[in-house]
Design an enzyme around this catalytic site. Structure first.
Site, PDB file in Angstrom:
ATOM      1  N   ASN A 134      41.742   3.850  13.613  1.00  0.00           N
ATOM      2  CA  ASN A 134      41.790   4.932  14.985  1.00  0.00           C
ATOM      3  C   ASN A 134      41.121   6.380  14.460  1.00  0.00           C
ATOM      4  O   ASN A 134      41.151   7.204  15.224  1.00  0.00           O
ATOM      5  CB  ASN A 134      43.355   5.240  15.459  1.00  0.00           C
ATOM      6  CG  ASN A 134      43.831   4.031  15.911  1.00  0.00           C
ATOM      7  OD1 ASN A 134      43.207   3.213  16.706  1.00  0.00           O
ATOM      8  ND2 ASN A 134      45.202   3.799  15.802  1.00  0.00           N
ATOM      9  N   HIS A 144      39.593   9.317  22.746  1.00  0.00           N
ATOM     10  CA  HIS A 144      40.443   8.744  23.988  1.00  0.00           C
ATOM     11  C   HIS A 144      40.695   9.926  24.896  1.00  0.00           C
ATOM     12  O   HIS A 144      40.768   9.545  26.013  1.00  0.00           O
ATOM     13  CB  HIS A 144      41.848   8.188  23.433  1.00  0.00           C
ATOM     14  CG  HIS A 144      41.727   6.631  22.765  1.00  0.00           C
ATOM     15  ND1 HIS A 144      42.584   6.192  21.911  1.00  0.00           N
ATOM     16  CD2 HIS A 144      40.745   5.898  22.908  1.00  0.00           C
ATOM     17  CE1 HIS A 144      42.215   4.969  21.770  1.00  0.00           C
ATOM     18  NE2 HIS A 144      41.256   4.800  22.345  1.00  0.00           N
ATOM     19  N   HIS A 187      32.448   4.432  25.247  1.00  0.00           N
ATOM     20  CA  HIS A 187      33.671   4.520  24.297  1.00  0.00           C
ATOM     21  C   HIS A 187      33.190   5.235  23.036  1.00  0.00           C
ATOM     22  O   HIS A 187      33.554   6.171  22.497  1.00  0.00           O
ATOM     23  CB  HIS A 187      34.136   3.260  24.157  1.00  0.00           C
ATOM     24  CG  HIS A 187      35.423   3.195  23.154  1.00  0.00           C
ATOM     25  ND1 HIS A 187      36.437   3.894  23.017  1.00  0.00           N
ATOM     26  CD2 HIS A 187      35.414   2.809  21.668  1.00  0.00           C
ATOM     27  CE1 HIS A 187      37.217   3.644  22.198  1.00  0.00           C
ATOM     28  NE2 HIS A 187      36.625   3.025  21.065  1.00  0.00           N
ATOM     29  N   GLU A 207      30.916   3.032  16.063  1.00  0.00           N
ATOM     30  CA  GLU A 207      32.070   2.295  15.504  1.00  0.00           C
ATOM     31  C   GLU A 207      31.666   1.768  14.172  1.00  0.00           C
ATOM     32  O   GLU A 207      32.403   1.965  13.143  1.00  0.00           O
ATOM     33  CB  GLU A 207      32.587   0.986  16.442  1.00  0.00           C
ATOM     34  CG  GLU A 207      32.959   1.554  17.819  1.00  0.00           C
ATOM     35  CD  GLU A 207      34.769   1.932  17.482  1.00  0.00           C
ATOM     36  OE1 GLU A 207      35.241   2.329  16.297  1.00  0.00           O
ATOM     37  OE2 GLU A 207      35.303   2.304  18.521  1.00  0.00           O
ATOM     38  N   HIS A 220      39.712   8.684  17.301  1.00  0.00           N
ATOM     39  CA  HIS A 220      40.230   8.118  18.363  1.00  0.00           C
ATOM     40  C   HIS A 220      41.087   8.968  19.154  1.00  0.00           C
ATOM     41  O   HIS A 220      41.429   8.783  20.292  1.00  0.00           O
ATOM     42  CB  HIS A 220      40.886   6.698  18.214  1.00  0.00           C
ATOM     43  CG  HIS A 220      39.670   5.440  18.250  1.00  0.00           C
ATOM     44  ND1 HIS A 220      38.592   5.617  17.356  1.00  0.00           N
ATOM     45  CD2 HIS A 220      39.248   4.569  18.948  1.00  0.00           C
ATOM     46  CE1 HIS A 220      37.925   4.626  17.235  1.00  0.00           C
ATOM     47  NE2 HIS A 220      38.150   3.672  18.362  1.00  0.00           N
ATOM     48  N   LYS A 229      37.121  -4.439   9.024  1.00  0.00           N
ATOM     49  CA  LYS A 229      38.177  -4.647  10.076  1.00  0.00           C
ATOM     50  C   LYS A 229      39.259  -5.687   9.685  1.00  0.00           C
ATOM     51  O   LYS A 229      40.235  -5.733   9.821  1.00  0.00           O
ATOM     52  CB  LYS A 229      37.639  -4.861  11.498  1.00  0.00           C
ATOM     53  CG  LYS A 229      38.674  -5.133  12.550  1.00  0.00           C
ATOM     54  CD  LYS A 229      38.336  -4.539  13.693  1.00  0.00           C
ATOM     55  CE  LYS A 229      39.654  -4.610  14.608  1.00  0.00           C
ATOM     56  NZ  LYS A 229      39.705  -4.160  16.199  1.00  0.00           N
ATOM     57  N   GLU A 243      49.611  -2.896  13.252  1.00  0.00           N
ATOM     58  CA  GLU A 243      49.400  -1.364  13.429  1.00  0.00           C
ATOM     59  C   GLU A 243      50.562  -0.363  12.972  1.00  0.00           C
ATOM     60  O   GLU A 243      50.926   0.530  13.695  1.00  0.00           O
ATOM     61  CB  GLU A 243      48.922  -0.982  14.800  1.00  0.00           C
ATOM     62  CG  GLU A 243      47.941   0.177  14.668  1.00  0.00           C
ATOM     63  CD  GLU A 243      47.227   0.409  15.902  1.00  0.00           C
ATOM     64  OE1 GLU A 243      46.454  -0.366  16.324  1.00  0.00           O
ATOM     65  OE2 GLU A 243      46.977   1.722  16.277  1.00  0.00           O
ATOM     66  N   ARG A 250      51.982 -20.487  28.234  1.00  0.00           N
ATOM     67  CA  ARG A 250      52.469 -19.880  27.135  1.00  0.00           C
ATOM     68  C   ARG A 250      51.307 -19.834  25.766  1.00  0.00           C
ATOM     69  O   ARG A 250      51.735 -19.586  24.522  1.00  0.00           O
ATOM     70  CB  ARG A 250      53.639 -20.535  26.270  1.00  0.00           C
ATOM     71  CG  ARG A 250      54.793 -20.351  27.555  1.00  0.00           C
ATOM     72  CD  ARG A 250      55.999 -20.719  26.870  1.00  0.00           C
ATOM     73  NE  ARG A 250      57.167 -20.741  28.143  1.00  0.00           N
ATOM     74  CZ  ARG A 250      57.011 -21.459  29.057  1.00  0.00           C
ATOM     75  NH1 ARG A 250      56.389 -22.584  28.934  1.00  0.00           N
ATOM     76  NH2 ARG A 250      57.986 -21.448  29.958  1.00  0.00           N
ATOM     77  N   ARG A 263      46.612  -0.239   9.506  1.00  0.00           N
ATOM     78  CA  ARG A 263      45.599  -0.163  10.508  1.00  0.00           C
ATOM     79  C   ARG A 263      45.430   0.812  11.477  1.00  0.00           C
ATOM     80  O   ARG A 263      44.188   0.931  11.940  1.00  0.00           O
ATOM     81  CB  ARG A 263      46.181  -1.499  11.779  1.00  0.00           C
ATOM     82  CG  ARG A 263      45.099  -1.968  12.673  1.00  0.00           C
ATOM     83  CD  ARG A 263      45.433  -3.312  13.390  1.00  0.00           C
ATOM     84  NE  ARG A 263      44.455  -3.529  14.310  1.00  0.00           N
ATOM     85  CZ  ARG A 263      44.460  -4.833  15.116  1.00  0.00           C
ATOM     86  NH1 ARG A 263      45.397  -5.483  14.724  1.00  0.00           N
ATOM     87  NH2 ARG A 263      43.584  -4.937  15.882  1.00  0.00           N
ATOM     88  N   LYS A 277      43.685  -8.020  19.385  1.00  0.00           N
ATOM     89  CA  LYS A 277      44.418  -7.528  20.470  1.00  0.00           C
ATOM     90  C   LYS A 277      43.582  -7.750  21.738  1.00  0.00           C
ATOM     91  O   LYS A 277      42.537  -7.721  21.728  1.00  0.00           O
ATOM     92  CB  LYS A 277      43.863  -5.924  20.437  1.00  0.00           C
ATOM     93  CG  LYS A 277      44.987  -5.273  19.293  1.00  0.00           C
ATOM     94  CD  LYS A 277      45.090  -3.585  19.424  1.00  0.00           C
ATOM     95  CE  LYS A 277      45.508  -2.832  18.306  1.00  0.00           C
ATOM     96  NZ  LYS A 277      45.347  -1.514  18.615  1.00  0.00           N
TER      97      LYS A 277
END
Ligand SMILES: NC(=O)c1ccc[n+]([C@@H]2O[C@H](COP(=O)([O-])OP(=O)(O)OC[C@H]3O[C@@H](n4cnc5c(N)ncnc54)[C@H](O)[C@@H]3O)[C@@H](O)[C@H]2O)c1
Ligand SMILES: [Zn+2]
Length: 368
Positions: free
Chosen positions: A245, A252, A265, A185, A248, A227, A237, A121, A241, A143
Site C-alpha cells: 500500500n 486513494h 489509479h 505500480e 496508497h 507481489k 494483509e 460457491r 502485505r 483479491k
C-alpha cells in the site's frame, strides 16, 4: 509446459496459484489451461474494447466461444455486472467443473473473479490480464470484488486463481496513459523492494514505453515476483502485505475527492509516493537524495494531472474515511531507502497536512 515461460508461484492457503509469464502466452492459453486442469468448460469474461482487440487470439487459443461481455469502465465494476455474468453462466449450463477466464484489465478481473468466487460457491478462475496494472498487480494475490455506490471495493473476497497467464504482447494496444498508470505500480515495487527494478525503469524508460519485449518482460517478471512473495507471506494483509500500500493512503484519498474521474489509479499513487517520500525525509528516515531520485523518475515518466485546486481538508477527510486512522494517528508505509519499506503507525494529522501543503494542495475546506 510453455517453453521459455517464467513461472512465479503464489503460495496461499492450501494451494499454490501459478503465474506464467511469456510473450505469446495468450496464444498458448488452451494448452496451458489444459495442463493445469483449469475447467472442463471455459467461459471467457471480457469487455467489448478488449474483445475487439484480442478476441481473435483467445478464440484461436481456446476454440470458438461466445464471450460474456460486461460494459467497459470502473463504473461498471458492480453487482449488476456480476449478475450479468451469473445469468450467462446459468443459461450456458455452467457447472462446478466449469471455469471463468477473465480477459481484461483490473475491472474485468475483479468483477469476473468475484463471480467465480461466488457462483456455485466457487468455480475455477484463470486470469489473462491485458493492462500493465493488471499484469503486475490486480491479477495476482487473490483479491476480487466490486464497488458499492457508497464506496470502492466494499464487496469482495479472497479467491486465488487456478492460473494467471501474463502475455506482455497484449499490452501493444494499450493507450499510453493506461500503460503509464501501470508503470507507477512498477516504480512502487522498486521503492518497497528492489533498487535494481527502480534503476531499470529509470534507465530504460524509452524502451519500456516502446514495449520492447527484452526490457518490458523482465520488469513485469520482477514486479510479479515481489507481489507474489509478499502475498505468500501474508495473504490476508495483516502484516507484510501492507507495504504494497506504499503511496496508497494519499493516492486513494486523491482518487476519492476527485470522484475517480481525474486520475488514473497509478497517477494518484505517483502523488502518494511523493507524499510518502516527503514525510519520510521530514522525519529523517529517508535521505533527501533518494527523494530527489524518486521525484526525478516520476517527472521523467510524464505529466500528472494537477492537484493545486484540491483542498487539504477534504483530502484529510478522505484519509480518515479510509480507516487508516487509529486514535488520531495514521498507519502509513514509508520507504527508508529506494528498495526498502516499513510500516509506521504514529503519523499525526498535522504532519500529513504539512506534506499535502508542500505537495501543492490548497488550504481551505473546499475543492474547486
Ligand atoms: N484485485 C486487486 O488486488 C487490485 C489491485 C489493484 C487494482 N485493482 C482494481 O483494478 C481496477 C483498475 O484496473 P485497470 O487499471 O486495469 O483499469 P481497467 O480495467 O478499467 O482498464 C483500463 C482501460 O483499458 C482498456 N484496456 C484493457 N486492456 C486493453 C488492451 N490490451 N488494449 C487496449 N485497451 C485495453 C479497458 O477496456 C479500459 O478502458 C480498479 O477497479 C482497481 O480497484 C485491483
Ligand atoms: Zn495500486
Amino acid at each position: 509446459m510453455l517453453k521459455e515461460a517464467v513461472r512465479v508461484d503464489v503460495h496461499a492457503g492450501s494451494r499454490d496459484s501459478p503465474v506464467w509469464i511469456a510473450d505469446g502466452a495468450a496464444e498458448r492459453a488452451g494448452a496451458l489451461l489444459d495442463a493445469q486442469h483449469v475447467g472442463s468448460r471455459r467461459f471467457v469474461v471480457s469487455n467489448p474494447v478488449v474483445w475487439r482487440f484480442h478476441g481473435d487470439v483467445i478464440t484461436r487459443a481456446l476454440g470458438r466461444l461466445e464471450p460474456i461481455l460486461i460494459p467497459d469502465g470502473e463504473r461498471h465494476k458492480t453487482l449488476q455486472s456480476v449478475s450479468r455474468i451469473y445469468d450467462a453462466l446459468i443459461l450456458g449450463n455452467a457447472d462446478r467443473g466449469s471455469a471463468i477466464v477473465a480477459l481484461g484489465g483490473g475491472v474485468v478481473g475483479d468483477t469476473a473473479g468475484f463471480a467465480a468466487a461466488t457462483f456455485l460457491r466457487g468455480i475455477a478462475l484463470a486470469h489473462i490480464p491485458t493492462t500493465l496494472l493488471a499484469q503486475v498487480d490486480s491479477a495476482i494475490g487473490g483479491k476480487v470484488g466490486v464497488n458499492h455506490t457508497l464506496g470502492k471495493n466494499l464487496i469482495g473476497a479472497f479467491y486465488q486463481p487456478a492460473a494467471v497467464l501474463i502475455d506482455p504482447l497484449l499490452l501493444g494496444t494499450l493507450p499510453r496513459r493506461e500503460f503509464r498508470s501501470g508503470l507507477y505500480e512498477v516504480v512502487k515495487y522498486g521503492m518497497i523492494a528492489s533498487r535494481d527494478l527502480f534503476d531499470r525503469v529509470a534507465r530504460d524508460t524509452k524502451a519500456i514505453f516502446a514495449r520492447e519485449p527484452g526490457v518490458l518482460l523482465p520488469a513485469i517478471v520482477e514486479s510479479c515476483r515481489i507481489k507474489a512473495d509478499v502475498v505468500s507471506q501474508d495473504e490476508r494483509e495483516s502484516g507484510p502485505r501492507r507495504t504494497l500500500n506504499y503511496g496508497h493512503t494519499v493516492g486513494h484519498a486523491l482518487e476519492a475527492v476527485t470522484r475517480y474521474r481525474r486520475f488514473r489509479h497509478g497517477e494518484a499513487i505517483a502523488y502518494g509516493m511523493l507524499a510518502a517520500a516527503d514525510l519520510a525525509v521530514a522525519r529523517g528516515a529517508l535521505a533527501e537524495r533518494e527523494r530527489q531520485t524518486l521525484t526525478g523518475l516520476i517527472t521523467q515518466l510524464g505529466p500528472l494531472p494537477p492537484v493545486v485546486d484540491l483542498s487539504i481538508e477534504e483530502v484529510m477527510e478522505a484519509v480518515r474515511r479510509d480507516k487508516k486512522v487509529v486514535d488520531g494517528r495514521l498507519h502509513f508505509v514509508i520507504a527508508i531507502q529506494i528498495g526498502a519499506a516499513m510500516t509506521i503507525d504514529d503519523v499525526t494529522e498535522d504532519e500529513l497536512k504539512a506534506v499535502l501543503e508542500r505537495l501543492g494542495l490548497k488550504r481551505g475546506r473546499r475543492t474547486r
